[in-house]
Design a protein around this motif. Structure first.
Motif, PDB file in Angstrom:
ATOM      1  N   ARG A  90       1.009  -1.048  -0.109  1.00  0.00           N
ATOM      2  CA  ARG A  90       0.045  -0.034  -0.132  1.00  0.00           C
ATOM      3  C   ARG A  90       0.887   1.353   0.044  1.00  0.00           C
ATOM      4  NH1 ARG A  90      -1.960   3.653   3.526  1.00  0.00           N
ATOM      5  NH2 ARG A  90      -0.544   3.040   5.099  1.00  0.00           N
ATOM      6  N   ILE A  91       1.795   1.108   0.908  1.00  0.00           N
ATOM      7  CA  ILE A  91       2.680   2.535   0.913  1.00  0.00           C
ATOM      8  C   ILE A  91       3.603   2.693  -0.331  1.00  0.00           C
ATOM      9  CG2 ILE A  91       2.382   2.504   3.309  1.00  0.00           C
ATOM     10  CD1 ILE A  91       5.174   1.451   3.676  1.00  0.00           C
ATOM     11  N   THR A  92       3.921   1.607  -0.837  1.00  0.00           N
ATOM     12  CA  THR A  92       4.883   1.715  -1.829  1.00  0.00           C
ATOM     13  C   THR A  92       4.019   2.155  -3.602  1.00  0.00           C
ATOM     14  OG1 THR A  92       6.300  -0.127  -1.003  1.00  0.00           O
ATOM     15  CG2 THR A  92       6.480   0.333  -3.280  1.00  0.00           C
ATOM     16  N   HIS A  93       3.010   1.415  -3.590  1.00  0.00           N
ATOM     17  CA  HIS A  93       2.189   1.666  -4.925  1.00  0.00           C
ATOM     18  C   HIS A  93       1.111   2.664  -4.718  1.00  0.00           C
ATOM     19  CE1 HIS A  93       4.792  -1.653  -6.396  1.00  0.00           C
ATOM     20  NE2 HIS A  93       4.210  -2.379  -5.502  1.00  0.00           N
ATOM     21  N   GLU A  94       1.337   3.536  -5.389  1.00  0.00           N
ATOM     22  CA  GLU A  94       0.165   4.681  -5.569  1.00  0.00           C
ATOM     23  C   GLU A  94      -1.340   4.041  -5.835  1.00  0.00           C
ATOM     24  OE1 GLU A  94      -0.744   8.988  -7.476  1.00  0.00           O
ATOM     25  OE2 GLU A  94       1.311   8.416  -7.640  1.00  0.00           O
ATOM     26  N   ALA A  95      -1.364   3.428  -6.842  1.00  0.00           N
ATOM     27  CA  ALA A  95      -2.701   2.574  -7.075  1.00  0.00           C
ATOM     28  C   ALA A  95      -3.145   1.920  -6.024  1.00  0.00           C
ATOM     29  CB  ALA A  95      -2.427   1.747  -8.309  1.00  0.00           C
ATOM     30  N   VAL A  96      -2.516   1.120  -5.447  1.00  0.00           N
ATOM     31  CA  VAL A  96      -3.056   0.511  -4.296  1.00  0.00           C
ATOM     32  C   VAL A  96      -3.226   1.408  -3.335  1.00  0.00           C
ATOM     33  CG1 VAL A  96      -2.403  -1.066  -2.354  1.00  0.00           C
ATOM     34  CG2 VAL A  96      -1.616  -1.526  -4.716  1.00  0.00           C
ATOM     35  N   SER A  97      -2.481   2.461  -2.871  1.00  0.00           N
ATOM     36  CA  SER A  97      -2.993   3.374  -1.921  1.00  0.00           C
ATOM     37  C   SER A  97      -4.157   4.184  -2.217  1.00  0.00           C
ATOM     38  CB  SER A  97      -1.904   4.714  -1.694  1.00  0.00           C
ATOM     39  OG  SER A  97      -2.017   5.326  -0.840  1.00  0.00           O
ATOM     40  N   ARG A  98      -4.386   4.504  -3.267  1.00  0.00           N
ATOM     41  CA  ARG A  98      -5.800   5.162  -3.893  1.00  0.00           C
ATOM     42  C   ARG A  98      -6.927   4.219  -3.644  1.00  0.00           C
ATOM     43  NH1 ARG A  98      -2.951   7.079  -8.733  1.00  0.00           N
ATOM     44  NH2 ARG A  98      -3.678   5.202  -9.733  1.00  0.00           N
ATOM     45  N   TRP A  99      -6.685   3.010  -3.786  1.00  0.00           N
ATOM     46  CA  TRP A  99      -7.929   2.276  -3.457  1.00  0.00           C
ATOM     47  C   TRP A  99      -8.119   2.227  -1.840  1.00  0.00           C
ATOM     48  CZ3 TRP A  99     -11.595   0.513  -6.290  1.00  0.00           C
ATOM     49  CH2 TRP A  99     -11.414   0.271  -7.697  1.00  0.00           C
ATOM     50  N   THR A 100      -7.082   2.127  -1.108  1.00  0.00           N
ATOM     51  CA  THR A 100      -7.444   1.935   0.412  1.00  0.00           C
ATOM     52  C   THR A 100      -8.007   3.569   0.846  1.00  0.00           C
ATOM     53  OG1 THR A 100      -5.163   2.582   0.642  1.00  0.00           O
ATOM     54  CG2 THR A 100      -5.728   0.438   0.881  1.00  0.00           C
ATOM     55  N   ILE A 103     -11.596   3.435   1.072  1.00  0.00           N
ATOM     56  CA  ILE A 103     -12.123   2.973   2.299  1.00  0.00           C
ATOM     57  C   ILE A 103     -11.821   4.026   3.524  1.00  0.00           C
ATOM     58  CG2 ILE A 103     -11.954   0.951   4.051  1.00  0.00           C
ATOM     59  CD1 ILE A 103     -10.639  -0.641   1.679  1.00  0.00           C
ATOM     60  N   GLY A 104     -10.921   4.811   3.501  1.00  0.00           N
ATOM     61  CA  GLY A 104     -10.554   5.762   4.664  1.00  0.00           C
ATOM     62  C   GLY A 104      -9.898   5.013   5.701  1.00  0.00           C
ATOM     63  N   ARG A 105      -9.389   5.857   6.732  1.00  0.00           N
ATOM     64  CA  ARG A 105      -8.627   5.202   7.952  1.00  0.00           C
ATOM     65  C   ARG A 105      -9.481   4.418   8.893  1.00  0.00           C
ATOM     66  NH1 ARG A 105      -3.688   6.174  10.347  1.00  0.00           N
ATOM     67  NH2 ARG A 105      -3.211   7.945   9.063  1.00  0.00           N
ATOM     68  N   PRO A 106     -10.517   4.926   9.094  1.00  0.00           N
ATOM     69  CA  PRO A 106     -11.672   4.241  10.046  1.00  0.00           C
ATOM     70  C   PRO A 106     -11.913   2.803   9.294  1.00  0.00           C
ATOM     71  CG  PRO A 106     -12.238   6.475   9.890  1.00  0.00           C
ATOM     72  CD  PRO A 106     -11.161   6.392   9.044  1.00  0.00           C
ATOM     73  N   LEU A 109      -8.966   0.558   9.709  1.00  0.00           N
ATOM     74  CA  LEU A 109      -8.731   0.194  11.173  1.00  0.00           C
ATOM     75  C   LEU A 109      -9.891  -0.919  11.489  1.00  0.00           C
ATOM     76  CD1 LEU A 109      -7.900   3.672  12.957  1.00  0.00           C
ATOM     77  CD2 LEU A 109      -6.342   1.666  12.460  1.00  0.00           C
ATOM     78  N   ALA A 110     -10.977  -0.859  11.100  1.00  0.00           N
ATOM     79  CA  ALA A 110     -12.070  -1.666  11.329  1.00  0.00           C
ATOM     80  C   ALA A 110     -11.836  -2.951  10.641  1.00  0.00           C
ATOM     81  CB  ALA A 110     -13.419  -1.287  10.821  1.00  0.00           C
ATOM     82  N   LEU A 111     -11.300  -3.064   9.333  1.00  0.00           N
ATOM     83  CA  LEU A 111     -10.890  -4.365   8.631  1.00  0.00           C
ATOM     84  C   LEU A 111      -9.778  -4.944   9.436  1.00  0.00           C
ATOM     85  CD1 LEU A 111     -11.085  -5.905   6.251  1.00  0.00           C
ATOM     86  CD2 LEU A 111      -9.539  -4.512   4.974  1.00  0.00           C
ATOM     87  N   VAL A 112      -8.760  -4.305   9.940  1.00  0.00           N
ATOM     88  CA  VAL A 112      -7.616  -4.789  10.523  1.00  0.00           C
ATOM     89  C   VAL A 112      -8.030  -5.596  11.870  1.00  0.00           C
ATOM     90  CG1 VAL A 112      -5.635  -4.273  12.283  1.00  0.00           C
ATOM     91  CG2 VAL A 112      -5.712  -3.263   9.889  1.00  0.00           C
TER      92      VAL A 112
END
Length: 497
Positions: A90-100, A103-106, A109-112
């Motif tokens: 997630r932190i390496t690839h911008e495309a993955v980061s955009r998808w996450t 979802i947003g931080r909340p 965190l809920a998924l974790v």
């Protein structure tokens, strides 16, 4: 066999930063100082295999666990490992980061929390599901190893990096006058001088402002460093750039025309035509490779956004890639190291009287924070956050200005050296501080004799710096009064580019 493949998948995800830097080579290696060589690729393969082996041994240990409590703990640990591996991607690839981000931080965190809770409640099914998820990613691991082997062959057959190295002029300058031009990263006019936080003292910048022509409505020619710096150096408005190879950048000018940066007349080539030798110490852009034939001396350090996992030797690459598994600490470690090197080079070059024009492009006060104001030392352990880190680095920029001036005085060059201070852009994250964003940057011009402050309130682009410095070297501008008059004429003719 499936256990090995699953562990290989997670290991590959963990080394996402190194994998991306080695195999995808963003920007044709233009932004990399260390060329991609066999030791770095070998280190990547060894690291992935080593982490895979550790994972496989751990899996075999989990299979021998029989007590329910230990089984639950093993499932939670495995879930945490899977989540950490995915976070590296997630932190390496911008495309993955955009998808996450959708979802947003909340939501994350809920998924974790849900994943960890499910692993604790149903350890055996959770372990099977997690192995299945890891196997889904296994093609990435296989492709990574295949590409790495292909890169070995490509490097063996590919061309070497070649460019014109900087070489000093072998003639005497036409006068003793000289200019030291400091371009900071994200030095913000509003935060630095107008809305400074309580408790943040910047005595050297305040002192410089009291002795200089200062403008409070100057703006950079573009919003990114990649575009601003070539515009400032060529003296032409640039609207886009694109790396062409490791040693050149294609510039797109405002009129739609394109050209190679290395082929364009620039501030340094023009200063050399006037008889003044030139030097450049900078960050982010490979100045020696692009502008080597216009410079007497040049050194640069890459941005940590582009170079974290390479090394000149197998040992260096091996260590850097393992360090990349702790991204916040590793970025600060590399950033503090590179800033320390640049500061040392900057001061030594600025006080070298062979050079009539010196550009110091320094990557501060851009976060992350690497300065401890209480001890007045660089540190890799400043985790104060984006805003506080920016203020700490702002204090570092202030200290650098003071040190530079003291060294110029010790070298008896203070009475012949103009000091020009500006920034490539304003602080892009200032909204996090007070909800406001302002694209103005400081613009300070101090003549060798100092004197009283001279305020300029007209709006203009710092693109004029190119012509201003040449006018100073020609002797057309002799003091801050001349500078103010020159700026007034230029801004009337062309308010902003």
């Amino acid at each position: 066999m499936l256990d090995v493949l699953a562990c290989l998948s997670l290991s590959t995800l963990c080394f996402s930063q190194a994998r991306s830097e080695m195999l995808f080579r963003p920007g044709w290696d233009f932004y990399n100082r260390v060329p991609l060589r066999a030791p770095a690729l070998a280190a990547l393969v060894l690291n992935i295999i080593a982490l895979t082996a550790i994972g496989f041994l751990s899996v075999q240990g989990i299979r021998r666990v029989r007590r329910p409590a230990w089984r639950r703990l093993a499932a939670v640990t495995t879930a945490a490992t899977l989540l950490v591996s995915l976070n590296f991607a997630r932190i390496t690839h911008e495309a993955v980061s955009r998808w996450t981000d959708l979802i947003g931080r909340p939501g994350l965190l809920a998924l974790v929390a849900l994943t960890l809770a499910a692993s604790l409640s149903w350890p055996q099914p959770a372990l099977r599901v997690m192995r299945g998820l890891a196997l889904v990613v296994s093609p990435l691991a296989v492709v990574t190893l295949g590409l790495t082997l292909w890169m070995f062959l490509e490097l063996a057959a590919g061309p070497e990096w070649r460019w014109v190295d900087p070489a000093p002029l072998k003639r005497t300058a036409p006068s003793l006058r000289r200019v030291v031009w400091i371009v900071f990263e994200e030095l913000d006019q509003r935060i630095t001088f107008e809305a400074r936080p309580v408790g943040l003292e910047l005595p050297e910048l305040d002192r410089l402002r009291r002795e200089s022509l200062y403008a409070d409505a100057a703006r950079p020619p573009a919003g990114t460093t990649d575009v601003t710096i070539p515009a400032l150096i060529t003296g032409r408005p640039v609207i886009a750039v694109a790396p062409m190879n490791p040693r050149d950048l294609e510039l797109t000018f405002k009129d739609g025309k394109t050209a190679q940066w290395s082929a364009q007349p620039n501030l340094f080539s023009r200063a050399r035509t006037l008889g003044y030798d030139t030097a450049l110490i900078g960050s982010h852009l490979p100045y020696p490779r692009v502008l080597g034939n216009s410079l007497g001396v040049a050194h640069w350090r890459p941005s940590v956004a582009y170079e974290q996992a390479r090394g000149d030797t197998l040992g260096q690459a091996f260590w850097n890639q393992w360090a990349s598994l702790a991204p916040p600490a590793n970025r600060r470690r590399l950033f503090s190291q590179r800033v320390a090197e640049l500061v040392d080079l900057a001061i030594r070059t600025a006080v070298d009287d062979r050079f009539g024009l010196v550009l110091l492009h320094l990557p501060i006060p851009l976060p992350p924070g690497i300065y401890d104001r209480s001890t007045e030392r660089l540190t890799a352990w400043n985790f104060n956050g984006e805003v506080a880190g920016y203020f700490d680095n702002l204090a570092l920029a202030d200290r650098l200005v003071g040190e530079l001036r003291r060294w110029l005085d010790r070298a008896r060059l203070g009475d012949v050296t103009w000091i020009v201070v500006s920034s490539s852009r304003s602080w892009h994250a200032s909204r996090q501080y007070d909800g406001q964003i302002d694209d103005r940057v400081p613009f300070l011009v101090r003549s060798p004799d100092g004197g009283r402050a001279r305020h300029v309130d007209v709006a203009f682009s710092t693109l004029v710096t190119h012509d201003l410095l040449l006018a100073i070297l020609r002797g057309s501008i002799r003091d801050t009064s001349d500078t103010a008059n020159w700026l007034a004429r230029r801004t009337v003719a062309s308010p902003a580019d």
